[in-house]
Design an enzyme around this catalytic site. Structure first.
Site, mmCIF file in Angstrom:
data_model
loop_
_atom_site.group_PDB
_atom_site.id
_atom_site.type_symbol
_atom_site.label_atom_id
_atom_site.label_comp_id
_atom_site.label_asym_id
_atom_site.label_seq_id
_atom_site.Cartn_x
_atom_site.Cartn_y
_atom_site.Cartn_z
ATOM 1 N N LYS A 1 22.710 46.686 48.654
ATOM 2 C CA LYS A 1 21.864 47.308 49.669
ATOM 3 C C LYS A 1 21.396 48.661 49.143
ATOM 4 C CE LYS A 1 24.024 44.931 53.522
ATOM 5 N NZ LYS A 1 24.658 45.038 54.840
ATOM 6 N N ASP B 1 24.927 47.595 65.948
ATOM 7 C CA ASP B 1 23.821 46.646 65.797
ATOM 8 C C ASP B 1 24.322 45.207 65.895
ATOM 9 O OD1 ASP B 1 21.190 45.927 65.579
ATOM 10 O OD2 ASP B 1 21.052 46.224 63.410
ATOM 11 N N PHE C 1 17.163 50.279 57.417
ATOM 12 C CA PHE C 1 18.053 50.991 56.498
ATOM 13 C C PHE C 1 17.560 50.956 55.065
ATOM 14 C CE2 PHE C 1 19.322 46.619 56.832
ATOM 15 C CZ PHE C 1 19.483 46.231 55.523
ATOM 16 N N GLY C 2 16.705 50.002 54.689
ATOM 17 C CA GLY C 2 16.265 49.866 53.307
ATOM 18 C C GLY C 2 16.133 48.411 52.932
ATOM 19 N N THR D 1 17.627 44.814 50.885
ATOM 20 C CA THR D 1 18.844 44.083 50.538
ATOM 21 C C THR D 1 18.526 43.033 49.485
ATOM 22 O OG1 THR D 1 19.712 44.411 52.773
ATOM 23 C CG2 THR D 1 20.766 42.719 51.435
ATOM 24 N N LEU E 1 16.423 39.736 49.513
ATOM 25 C CA LEU E 1 16.888 39.053 50.719
ATOM 26 C C LEU E 1 16.183 39.518 51.988
ATOM 27 C CD1 LEU E 1 20.751 38.926 50.094
ATOM 28 C CD2 LEU E 1 19.081 37.102 49.771
ATOM 29 N N GLY E 2 15.842 40.796 52.059
ATOM 30 C CA GLY E 2 15.196 41.272 53.280
ATOM 31 C C GLY E 2 15.091 42.779 53.304
ATOM 32 N N SER E 3 14.331 43.256 54.282
ATOM 33 C CA SER E 3 14.119 44.687 54.443
ATOM 34 C C SER E 3 14.308 45.046 55.902
ATOM 35 C CB SER E 3 12.707 45.060 53.980
ATOM 36 O OG SER E 3 12.505 46.453 54.047
ATOM 37 N N GLY E 4 14.830 46.218 56.153
ATOM 38 C CA GLY E 4 15.046 46.656 57.532
ATOM 39 C C GLY E 4 14.953 48.157 57.633
#
Length: 470
Positions: free
Chosen positions: A46, A145, A26-27, A29, A21-24
């Site tokens: 996550k 956030d 924090f790590g 998802t 789904l995505g990366s940010g």
């Protein structure tokens, strides 16, 4: 390693990863399926991994992880507008959270640069955000956030769901210095929505209030936070001259985004009380349905016999465009270009329907191909086990049918998911379908450019039965 490395793997012998789904900060998802429950319901996994595997770092990460998981579990039990925590565990020095999957769109799909919201819309939006944030603040927890991407509009009921709490992101940034002291190397928050004290790693509850106020100003002005001007003498945001807004709302927003945190509302409940004090007339006389697609329906109470009558629809000047809603099948134009037919054809049914394509999987039609029906209609797209399943285009070529085409998702031979249905008279519906009918969020655009939006049920727009998808 590449973020896709977990795709199709099963972690903890229960959760099968199906999509990245995505990366940010924090790590990573992932969307996953819970194999221990019937129908394999979707959930969100996550993955958090510290920058280093030093034992000192892992000890701090483990302690922080347990603490934050406890907070997330508690919050999920207190409000249906915060994703529930299903599990938290550690594997191979990596930490995992398994949370409730929220089906919907984030507010970035609603708050579009260049589009200015009305005062009433902004008040309603801020009230919705602050109501769920108040639950968080009552537990003395700072989100850290708040931004449109972390506020989901749940498709089922249109409510705001607050996701991606910032505290747990510290695990990703943990590192040890040469003295062996473990600290976080990243600042939690997003530029534009993060006030000064938070940027200096000293967040407070009112830091979240600043972010919510920025979202309100963003919706009113149609500008992104990075484009806001600031007063060089005091750091305050300059925005009042760019929005058509009453002094009452302007004063509330100004207090929410004060540069000095001591001058802001200190909690979500305090800010919500201030908003509620300026909007009682609005909330009594108007019922709003807010959707990810930036349309609105206005209903007022009529006179006589206690009946509700439709007084008017407030229509935005923005026409429905290709990016009105993400239609996954629009991304495959080659599928719907009505290509030349393959050489081989197979008779499908006794009515004379023909299939042009390739037979696979024990002589059952699976893949991409073309169906020609005896009626003259035509389907180009994906099939599974002899049925339309996946992305496809159905062209109504028979002269006796009022529809022109449907482009979108199919399940079990019927439109289901997101799609676009167009009539030969120029009318068009874009939105959700279920069991072959308009069902969920959608917009009906007339050939003259006007449109009406809302929640559809069994082919009809709720609150106005005149508009039908049939």
């Amino acid at each position: 390693m590449d973020a896709d490395r977990l795709i199709y793997t099963v972690i903890r012998k229960r959760y099968r990863i199906v999509r990245f789904l995505g990366s940010g900060a924090f790590g990573d998802t992932y969307l996953a399926e819970d194999l221990d429950l019937p129908s394999y319901p979707k959930c969100v996994v996550k993955q958090l991994k510290p920058k280093t595997s030093e034992q000192e770092v892992l000890l701090v990460a483990r302690r922080l992880f347990e603490s934050e998981a406890e907070f997330l579990y508690r919050l999920g039990q207190l409000s249906k507008q915060i994703p529930k925590l299903f599990a938290h565990f550690e594997e191979n020095d990596e930490f995992y959270l398994v949370q409730e999957f929220v089906d919907g769109d984030n507010l970035a799909a609603e708050i579009i640069p260049g589009n200015k919201w009305s005062e009433g819309e902004v008040i309603k939006l801020l009230q919705e955000i602050l109501e769920v944030l108040a639950v968080v603040h009552q537990q003395n927890i700072i989100h850290r956030d708040i931004k449109p991407q972390n506020l989901m509009r749940r498709r089922e009921d249109g409510k705001i769901v607050l996701i991606d709490f910032g505290a747990v992101k510290e695990i990703k940034g943990l590192a040890a210095n040469i003295q062996g002291q473990v600290t976080s190397t990243i600042v939690i928050g997003s530029n534009g929505y993060m006030p000064n004290e938070q940027a200096n790693s000293k967040p407070r509850l009112c830091s979240d209030i600043y972010a919510v106020g920025v979202i309100g100003i963003q919706a009113l002005t149609g500008k992104l936070p990075k484009d806001f001007q600031e007063d060089p003498s005091n750091g305050e945001i300059i925005w009042r001259n760019e929005a058509n807004v009453s002094n009452k709302l302007a004063n509330v927003l100004t207090k929410m985004v004060r540069y000095n945190f001591s001058q802001r509302y200190q909690t979500a409940s305090e800010a919500l009380q201030a908003l509620n004090s300026i909007s009682p007339v609005l909330s009594k006389s108007i019922t709003w349905w807010k959707f990810p697609y930036r349309r609105k329906v206005l209903v007022v109470t009529g006179v006589g016999a206690g009946m509700l009558v439709l007084a008017s629809f407030t229509l935005l000047s923005i026409k429905t465009t290709e990016n009105f809603t993400q239609l996954p099948c629009d991304a495959e134009p080659s599928l719907f270009s009505l290509p030349a037919l393959p050489d081989e054809a197979y008779t499908m049914h006794i009515d004379g329907s023909k299939y042009h394509g390739y037979l696979v999987q024990n002589q059952k039609l699976t893949g991409k191909g073309t169906l020609l029906f005896k009626s003259g209609n035509r389907y180009d797209g994906e099939l599974k086990n002899g049925q339309r399943d996946g992305c496809g285009r159905y062209s109504f070529l028979a002269e006796t049918i009022s529809h022109q085409y449907y482009i979108g998702q199919y399940v079990n031979d019927k439109p289901e998911g997101r799609g676009r249905l167009r009539w030969k008279n120029g009318n068009e519906y874009r939105g959700d379908f279920k069991d072959g009918k308009c069902e969920g969020y959608g917009v009906f655009e007339f050939a003259n450019g006007s449109s009406k939006s809302g929640v559809w049920q069994k082919g009809n727009l709720l609150a106005e039965k005149i508009i039908s998808c049939d």
